[in-house]
Design a protein around this motif. Structure first.
Motif, PDB file in Angstrom:
ATOM      1  N   ASP A 116       0.823  -1.215   0.000  1.00  8.29           N
ATOM      2  CA  ASP A 116       0.000   0.000   0.000  1.00  8.29           C
ATOM      3  C   ASP A 116       0.859   1.268   0.000  1.00  8.29           C
ATOM      4  N   LEU A 117       2.104   1.154  -0.406  1.00  5.45           N
ATOM      5  CA  LEU A 117       3.024   2.299  -0.373  1.00  5.45           C
ATOM      6  C   LEU A 117       2.563   3.467  -1.231  1.00  5.45           C
ATOM      7  N   ASP A 118       1.949   3.183  -2.367  1.00  4.93           N
ATOM      8  CA  ASP A 118       1.515   4.273  -3.244  1.00  4.93           C
ATOM      9  C   ASP A 118       0.531   5.198  -2.544  1.00  4.93           C
ATOM     10  N   ASN A 119      -0.263   4.655  -1.634  1.00 10.65           N
ATOM     11  CA  ASN A 119      -1.227   5.466  -0.900  1.00 10.65           C
ATOM     12  C   ASN A 119      -0.644   6.090   0.366  1.00 10.65           C
ATOM     13  N   LYS A 120       0.483   5.591   0.838  1.00  5.28           N
ATOM     14  CA  LYS A 120       1.074   6.055   2.095  1.00  5.28           C
ATOM     15  C   LYS A 120       2.234   7.025   1.897  1.00  5.28           C
ATOM     16  N   VAL A 121       3.050   6.799   0.873  1.00  3.14           N
ATOM     17  CA  VAL A 121       4.254   7.605   0.662  1.00  3.14           C
ATOM     18  C   VAL A 121       4.006   8.580  -0.485  1.00  3.14           C
ATOM     19  N   CYS A 122       4.114   9.876  -0.172  1.00  2.00           N
ATOM     20  CA  CYS A 122       3.846  10.900  -1.182  1.00  2.00           C
ATOM     21  C   CYS A 122       5.090  11.274  -1.985  1.00  2.00           C
TER      22      CYS A 122
END
Length: 157
Positions: A137-143
């Motif tokens: 889920d990194l795409d949603n967590k890391v900007c």
């Protein structure tokens, strides 16, 4: 005199071409003695998925590492790595940006491994399942742009 000054000013500036040439030379030195096919196999092995957690394939690497920058940070057993650096200042800067721009206040930096690298951890966990969920889920967590070609889980030894 004026012409000499102009030549000196333009000669001192770095250009994209200079950086590209330096990068290519560094990559050649890195590959010295290794053919392109062998190098490709080494890179594929380095980035392959090694574990299955809750039905998902993840890349997990076992590393002997410790908290590198703030002694108040707590290192967990399973760490989602989003960047690696050879210089402490770059790792600290990226970690600070994760905290400030993305709201990942639990991010920290680990140092260690055989190559003595700084690993920027987006978030750490006590169990592998939570780390795998965060990894997917990194795409949603890391900007920020994730600097690892494939983010991975660092299992502390």
């Amino acid at each position: 005199m004026l012409m000499l000054g102009g030549v000196m000013l333009t000669a001192c500036h770095s250009s994209e071409q200079n950086y590209r040439e330096a990068y290519e030379k560094a990559m050649e030195r890195r590959q010295t003695g290794v053919g392109a096919e062998t190098y490709a196999k080494i890179e594929a092995e380095r980035q392959r998925y090694t574990h299955v957690i809750n039905g998902d394939s993840v890349r997990m690497v076992y590393v002997n590492a410790n908290v590198a920058i703030d002694s108040t940070d707590v290192a967990y057993d399973y760490n989602v790595v989003v960047a690696t650096f050879s210089q402490r200042i770059n790792a600290k800067s990226y970690r600070d940006r994760l905290r400030e721009e993305c709201g990942l206040t639990g991010s920290y930096v680990l140092y260690g491994g055989k190559d003595k690298q700084y690993f920027v951890v987006a978030q750490g966990f006590d169990n592998s399942g939570d780390a795998a969920a965060m990894l997917h889920d990194l795409d949603n967590k890391v900007c920020l742009k994730i600097l690892e070609p494939l983010p991975w889980i660092l299992k502390k030894m």
